[in-house]
Motif scaffolding. Structure first.
Motif, PDB file in Angstrom:
ATOM      1  N   MET A  52      -8.423  26.427  20.838  1.00 43.87           N
ATOM      2  CA  MET A  52      -9.399  26.532  21.939  1.00 43.87           C
ATOM      3  C   MET A  52     -10.843  26.370  21.453  1.00 43.87           C
ATOM      4  SD  MET A  52      -7.290  26.936  24.363  1.00 43.87           S
ATOM      5  CE  MET A  52      -8.290  27.401  25.761  1.00 43.87           C
ATOM      6  N   ASN A  53     -11.070  26.459  20.150  1.00 45.71           N
ATOM      7  CA  ASN A  53     -12.431  26.417  19.614  1.00 45.71           C
ATOM      8  C   ASN A  53     -12.384  25.799  18.217  1.00 45.71           C
ATOM      9  OD1 ASN A  53     -14.989  26.844  18.640  1.00 45.71           O
ATOM     10  ND2 ASN A  53     -14.921  29.068  18.782  1.00 45.71           N
ATOM     11  N   SER A  54     -12.670  24.512  18.123  1.00 46.79           N
ATOM     12  CA  SER A  54     -12.500  23.784  16.863  1.00 46.79           C
ATOM     13  C   SER A  54     -13.435  24.249  15.746  1.00 46.79           C
ATOM     14  CB  SER A  54     -12.668  22.282  17.084  1.00 46.79           C
ATOM     15  OG  SER A  54     -13.957  22.010  17.569  1.00 46.79           O
ATOM     16  N   SER A  55     -14.495  24.968  16.081  1.00 44.93           N
ATOM     17  CA  SER A  55     -15.389  25.454  15.026  1.00 44.93           C
ATOM     18  C   SER A  55     -14.829  26.718  14.365  1.00 44.93           C
ATOM     19  CB  SER A  55     -16.782  25.731  15.584  1.00 44.93           C
ATOM     20  OG  SER A  55     -16.723  26.782  16.537  1.00 44.93           O
ATOM     21  N   ASP A  56     -13.797  27.300  14.952  1.00 44.06           N
ATOM     22  CA  ASP A  56     -13.155  28.497  14.412  1.00 44.06           C
ATOM     23  C   ASP A  56     -11.979  28.063  13.548  1.00 44.06           C
ATOM     24  OD1 ASP A  56     -12.091  30.991  13.924  1.00 44.06           O
ATOM     25  OD2 ASP A  56     -11.389  31.322  15.975  1.00 44.06           O
ATOM     26  N   THR A  57     -12.175  28.042  12.232  1.00 39.99           N
ATOM     27  CA  THR A  57     -11.141  27.559  11.312  1.00 39.99           C
ATOM     28  C   THR A  57     -10.982  28.504  10.123  1.00 39.99           C
ATOM     29  OG1 THR A  57     -12.645  26.272   9.932  1.00 39.99           O
ATOM     30  CG2 THR A  57     -11.730  25.156  11.855  1.00 39.99           C
ATOM     31  N   PHE A  58      -9.891  28.360   9.408  1.00 40.28           N
ATOM     32  CA  PHE A  58      -9.743  28.988   8.094  1.00 40.28           C
ATOM     33  C   PHE A  58      -8.930  28.033   7.232  1.00 40.28           C
ATOM     34  CE2 PHE A  58      -6.070  30.514  10.455  1.00 40.28           C
ATOM     35  CZ  PHE A  58      -5.035  30.429   9.557  1.00 40.28           C
ATOM     36  N   SER A  59      -8.945  28.250   5.927  1.00 41.96           N
ATOM     37  CA  SER A  59      -8.328  27.269   5.036  1.00 41.96           C
ATOM     38  C   SER A  59      -7.517  27.938   3.938  1.00 41.96           C
ATOM     39  CB  SER A  59      -9.393  26.368   4.418  1.00 41.96           C
ATOM     40  OG  SER A  59     -10.330  27.158   3.713  1.00 41.96           O
ATOM     41  N   GLY A  60      -6.781  27.111   3.226  1.00 46.48           N
ATOM     42  CA  GLY A  60      -5.953  27.597   2.129  1.00 46.48           C
ATOM     43  C   GLY A  60      -5.752  26.521   1.083  1.00 46.48           C
ATOM     44  N   MET A  61      -5.097  26.907  -0.002  1.00 47.73           N
ATOM     45  CA  MET A  61      -4.791  25.996  -1.099  1.00 47.73           C
ATOM     46  C   MET A  61      -3.304  26.072  -1.386  1.00 47.73           C
ATOM     47  SD  MET A  61      -7.764  24.779  -2.238  1.00 47.73           S
ATOM     48  CE  MET A  61      -7.556  24.362  -3.936  1.00 47.73           C
TER      49      MET A  61
END
Length: 177
Positions: A52-61
């Motif tokens: 719903m909100n593309s600026s709200d992200t998180f990441s991983g490796m």
């Protein structure tokens, strides 16, 4: 090639048929093994985005030995030596590893893995067939990771409540051969 010819060594082996076969096997192995190519370690960056909100992200490796990928079908990376680290700022910078997951199914055949290049995004290029994550029962990951039937294979559903995060990028960071 020096190691290819060892008459003194093979002569010491018993004259029996078994001894001769063993000597021939050792000689053949000495000729063939140096030419074998070891599997590559592939490092990926993973990005999940709030649907719903593309600026709200998180990441991983993610780090995977390419030999883990099957000729076809999926592999459960949670049962392998693959390494995963996901840090989620929205949960107070909680970090999860592969040990927190019951399943991390990835559909990436060896034939495709052998052709990957640094910078390639497997999601946008359609190389990846499926990725599904399930958290272990009883773990905090169980409340956060689950399969979503309407998303691209993997999603993150914080505390089993909206918003839903889906995997939007799985990019090749490094190939070590």
């Amino acid at each position: 090639m020096k190691s290819a010819n060892h008459p003194a060594w093979t002569d010491r082996i018993s004259g029996s048929s078994l001894g001769k076969n063993f000597g021939a096997f050792c000689l053949l192995a000495a000729l063939l093994l140096p030419g074998q190519v070891s599997a590559a370690t592939i490092n990926f960056s993973l990005t999940w985005t709030n649907t719903m909100n593309s600026s709200d992200t998180f990441s991983g490796m993610l780090s995977v030995d390419s030999a883990l990928f099957p000729n076809s079908g999926v592999v459960n990376l949670a049962d392998t030596s693959a390494k995963l680290s996901i840090t989620i700022p929205q949960l107070g910078k909680v970090t999860y590893t592969m040990a927190d997951l019951a399943r991390f199914d990835v559909d990436l055949p060896q034939s495709a893995a052998s052709k990957l290049s640094v910078g390639q995004d497997l999601v946008s290029s359609g190389v990846l067939g499926k990725v599904i994550i399930f958290g272990k029962v009883g773990s905090a990951a169980r409340k956060n990771f689950n399969q979503c039937s309407t998303e691209f294979g993997v999603c993150f559903n914080r505390e089993a409540q909206p918003p839903v995060y889906s995997l939007t990028s799985m990019k090749v960071l490094k190939l070590s051969r």
